[in-house]
Design an enzyme around this catalytic site. Structure first.
Site, mmCIF file in Angstrom:
data_model
loop_
_atom_site.group_PDB
_atom_site.id
_atom_site.type_symbol
_atom_site.label_atom_id
_atom_site.label_comp_id
_atom_site.label_asym_id
_atom_site.label_seq_id
_atom_site.Cartn_x
_atom_site.Cartn_y
_atom_site.Cartn_z
ATOM 1 N N SER A 80 0.837 -1.193 0.000
ATOM 2 C CA SER A 80 0.000 0.000 0.000
ATOM 3 C C SER A 80 0.879 1.252 0.000
ATOM 4 C CB SER A 80 -0.961 -0.039 1.196
ATOM 5 O OG SER A 80 -2.037 0.838 1.001
ATOM 6 N N ASP A 195 -5.253 -3.785 -3.095
ATOM 7 C CA ASP A 195 -4.307 -3.413 -2.031
ATOM 8 C C ASP A 195 -3.696 -4.631 -1.332
ATOM 9 O OD1 ASP A 195 -3.185 -2.500 0.471
ATOM 10 O OD2 ASP A 195 -4.400 -0.700 0.301
#
Length: 312
Positions: A80, A195
């Site tokens: 991320s 993600d």
């Protein structure tokens, strides 16, 4: 007569042997014995950078301290926002360069909201993020970066965490940052990714797989909002953050050192408090220095190497 001749030949042979032996002895005496030195071989040090939205700017502070203390980084793996911070650092290997780029990032560089993107799986397309990276980074492909690097994303179909350590940097970071319900999922090689924090919020194991002997992990704790979020994007992000934080506790157990910057309740999309966040990262990294040095020392090897001869 013959006997006398044989004696002379034998004597000559003995003299030749004696002469050759003397030469050999002289040569041996002239040669110095090989001297072996003890040399320290440092372990390969890897960084595992976790997610946390804008709160991830604390990771710049961690990098700043490691560079100041001359702790070499051999591998960088991020999930991320950790993939974003990791990419801008691994690109040049300079914290000053990374900090300059990080400070210039605005909310508009990350979140390009599109009303109808929701029907594609999210509100944010992520095109601006890719454009920002393609503009600011020297290396367009991961394999050309100064420091070996990888970005972690999750295959949406299988739930398998995947490490991107080759190919376009911007696309890999985009996939790693594609928060479910917020970003439109990213297609790479015919597969759909979201993600990396969904299953691997602190990618310690991937840092080890990339050759790190000592892993320093940075874990960003989730913010505690004063009231429960109601905005759909805030709800999705906060839910993912809570889940990632719980999973991250287990993943971080394989790290040699885990750094926990005190980032308070800075919101995931608050890009106005970078200085405070960087300082929080610095403070946490300095507190962790004894543990980092101890981990490096424990895995430093002593090997014997021949002394280098100076040219005559």
């Amino acid at each position: 007569m013959h006997s006398s001749h044989h004696i002379r030949v034998l004597s000559a042979l003995l003299l030749i042997c004696f002469f050759m032996q003397a030469c050999a002895t002289t040569d041996t005496m002239d040669e110095k014995p090989t001297v072996l030195l003890i040399k320290e071989v440092l372990p390969r040090i890897g960084l595992a950078l976790g997610g946390g939205g804008a709160r991830g700017f604390a990771e710049i502070g961690v990098l700043r301290v490691l560079e100041q203390e001359k702790i070499p980084i051999d591998v960088v793996v991020g999930t991320s926002v950790g993939s974003l911070i990791g990419a801008i650092y691994a690109d040049s290997g300079s914290v000053l360069d990374a900090e300059f780029i990080a400070i210039s990032i605005t909310e508009e560089d990350i979140f390009d909201f599109r009303a109808f993107s929701f029907f594609s799986g999210g509100f944010v397309k992520g095109e601006k993020l890719e454009s920002f990276l393609n503009t600011r980074l020297r290396s367009k492909n991961i394999e050309n970066m100064k420091i070996p690097y990888g970005a972690v994303a999750v295959d949406l179909r299988t739930g398998q965490a995947v490490l991107f350590d080759r190919g376009p940097v911007a696309r890999a970071v985009h996939a790693s940052c594609a928060i479910p319900g917020v970003f439109v999922p990213v297609e790479i090689g015919g597969k759909i990714f979201v993600d990396g924090g969904v299953t691997d919020p602190i990618p310690v194991d991937f840092a080890i797989k990339k050759g790190a002997d000592v892993v320093i992990a940075v874990a960003i704790s989730p913010a505690l909002p004063p009231v429960a979020p109601k905005n759909p994007i805030e709800v999705a992000f906060h839910a993912i953050t809570i889940m990632s934080s719980k999973i991250g506790v287990f993943g971080a157990k394989n790290a040699d050192v885990v750094i926990h910057p005190d980032v308070g309740n800075v919101a995931y999309d608050d890009f106005t408090q970078k200085k405070r966040l960087i300082e929080a990262g610095e403070k946490a990294a300095r507190a962790a220095l004894p543990a980092i040095r101890e981990a490096i020392k424990a895995k430093t090897k002593l090997v014997q190497v021949p002394e280098e001869k100076k040219p005559k």
